[in-house]
Design a protein around this motif. Structure first.
Motif, PDB file in Angstrom:
ATOM      1  N   THR A  29     -19.341  48.027  43.347  1.00 16.57           N
ATOM      2  CA  THR A  29     -19.452  49.313  43.828  1.00 16.57           C
ATOM      3  C   THR A  29     -18.296  49.843  43.620  1.00 16.57           C
ATOM      4  O   THR A  29     -18.002  51.420  42.751  1.00 16.57           O
ATOM      5  CB  THR A  29     -19.352  48.805  45.728  1.00 16.57           C
ATOM      6  N   VAL A  32     -18.527  51.171  39.900  1.00 17.05           N
ATOM      7  CA  VAL A  32     -19.601  52.029  39.318  1.00 17.05           C
ATOM      8  C   VAL A  32     -19.135  53.521  39.829  1.00 17.05           C
ATOM      9  O   VAL A  32     -19.220  54.752  39.096  1.00 17.05           O
ATOM     10  CB  VAL A  32     -20.985  52.066  40.704  1.00 17.05           C
ATOM     11  N   SER A  35     -17.185  54.439  37.141  1.00 14.53           N
ATOM     12  CA  SER A  35     -17.705  55.445  36.504  1.00 14.53           C
ATOM     13  C   SER A  35     -17.864  56.756  36.620  1.00 14.53           C
ATOM     14  O   SER A  35     -17.499  58.086  36.341  1.00 14.53           O
ATOM     15  CB  SER A  35     -18.990  55.008  36.295  1.00 14.53           C
ATOM     16  N   VAL A  63     -23.582  53.125  45.818  1.00 10.88           N
ATOM     17  CA  VAL A  63     -23.907  52.730  45.991  1.00 10.88           C
ATOM     18  C   VAL A  63     -23.808  50.990  47.248  1.00 10.88           C
ATOM     19  O   VAL A  63     -24.642  50.108  47.019  1.00 10.88           O
ATOM     20  CB  VAL A  63     -23.054  52.304  45.002  1.00 10.88           C
ATOM     21  N   GLY A 154     -28.497  53.456  37.042  1.00 14.25           N
ATOM     22  CA  GLY A 154     -26.710  52.541  36.622  1.00 14.25           C
ATOM     23  C   GLY A 154     -26.648  52.906  35.769  1.00 14.25           C
ATOM     24  O   GLY A 154     -25.644  53.106  35.621  1.00 14.25           O
ATOM     25  N   PRO A 157     -24.009  57.495  37.806  1.00 11.75           N
ATOM     26  CA  PRO A 157     -22.612  57.426  38.150  1.00 11.75           C
ATOM     27  C   PRO A 157     -21.828  58.069  37.251  1.00 11.75           C
ATOM     28  O   PRO A 157     -20.971  58.720  37.436  1.00 11.75           O
ATOM     29  CB  PRO A 157     -22.007  55.868  38.124  1.00 11.75           C
ATOM     30  N   GLN A 180     -24.077  55.226  29.358  1.00 15.08           N
ATOM     31  CA  GLN A 180     -24.546  53.807  30.037  1.00 15.08           C
ATOM     32  C   GLN A 180     -25.510  53.152  29.897  1.00 15.08           C
ATOM     33  O   GLN A 180     -25.778  52.050  30.536  1.00 15.08           O
ATOM     34  CB  GLN A 180     -23.685  54.516  31.456  1.00 15.08           C
ATOM     35  N   GLN A 184     -26.585  49.554  30.034  1.00 14.13           N
ATOM     36  CA  GLN A 184     -26.452  48.660  30.515  1.00 14.13           C
ATOM     37  C   GLN A 184     -27.893  47.151  29.750  1.00 14.13           C
ATOM     38  O   GLN A 184     -27.604  46.632  30.440  1.00 14.13           O
ATOM     39  CB  GLN A 184     -27.344  48.859  31.634  1.00 14.13           C
TER      40      GLN A 184
END
Length: 299
Positions: A29, A32, A35, A63, A154, A157, A180, A184
């Motif tokens: 978390t 994230v 970001s 999150v 994902g 953020p 991003q 992933q």
């Protein structure tokens, strides 16, 4: 009365701070939220402590709530896998109702905080939560395309931070989203490669071909390549207020080449050790790339 109190004590499951961190996956978390902070710093004109706090607090809550919902939904499957069987819910240290209560409260706090910041940020936060819990999570046992679906929440953020700072959505946050988004695939497929045997115990289908083969490794290379290309696009001056200097673009490109090197190593070796190195390289890449973007803005 004594009997009732005794019974309540017997069945009460206290929530420790450690279990709270585990059910919300505090480490993940925080990464994230990092970001989102990077996106905020890139988008802001003037730093505002209240906006920054609302973003960090609201982002952490949403999150964390997503992770708690995930562990409630997958509690029976988590109990089958070595890496997850000791989590609070499948191990019995935390009841389903307690975990669900934590998720609901954090959802409310998160959405309210982001709405106070601005409605667009709250909307994207809500979309991310919904896609993660209602689309990605149930699809993990159905199809490898779950990784594609999960890449959408994902990727939000990094973009969310820019929207939080500007209350606008355009080419700039869209570019951050795409960076991003493509990142992933190599990251999660490397993780899926490492944990393939364990994932199969829970019925999860994470690899694109369903196997640790050249087909999966080749797709990892392809997505890593596109990630690198998109990451340096701002140097060409076509992404609005999102800029990247030539030296910063070269540095980002070199970081990407490092990750691409490990992707090719995985294609060559096709072993868990190579997959782990790629996974660690991907974590380093996303963090360092975002730092380069932020530092480049302020120097």
């Amino acid at each position: 009365m004594k009997t009732v109190v005794h019974t309540a004590k017997r069945f009460a499951i206290p929530v420790t701070f450690t279990d709270f961190k585990e059910v919300t996956k505090a480490g993940l978390t925080i990464s994230v939220v990092f970001s989102s902070i990077a996106g905020y710093l890139l988008g802001m004109v003037e730093f505002d402590w209240l906006s920054f706090f609302l973003l960090v607090f609201g982002g952490y809550c949403l999150v964390g709530a997503s992770n708690a919902y995930n562990q409630v939904i997958e509690k029976d499957l988590d109990a089958l896998m070595n890496r997850t069987k000791n989590r609070p819910v499948p191990s019995g240290r935390m009841s389903v109702n307690t975990a669900l209560g934590i998720a609901v409260v954090m959802t409310l706090f998160g959405l309210v905080a982001l709405y106070i910041l601005n409605p667009k940020t709250a909307m994207f936060g809500a979309i991310s939560l919904f896609l993660y819990t209602s689309a990605y999570t149930p699809l993990k046992t159905k199809t490898p395309l779950s990784v594609f679906v999960g890449a959408f929440p994902g990727a939000i953020p990094f973009m969310l931070g820019w929207v939080a700072a500007t209350n606008e959505f355009g080419i700039e946050p869209g570019t951050l989203f795409m960076i991003q988004f493509f990142w992933q695939f190599p990251h999660f497929w490397a993780l899926g490669w490492m944990l393939d045997e364990d994932y199969k115990k829970g019925g999860f289908k994470m690899l694109p071909t369903g196997k640790k083969d050249k087909g999966t490794a080749l797709q990892i290379i392809m997505y890593t390549f596109w990630m690198i290309i998109i990451s340096i696009i701002p140097v060409f001056g076509i992404t609005g207020r999102l800029h990247l200097s030539i030296p910063a673009a070269i540095l980002v490109f070199l970081l990407g080449l490092g990750m691409l090197f490990y992707a090719f190593r995985l294609y060559e070796k096709r072993d868990n050790k190579s997959a782990k190195r790629l996974m660690l390289a991907s974590v380093s890449y996303i963090t360092l790339m975002q730092l380069v973007y932020v530092v480049d803005k302020f120097i």
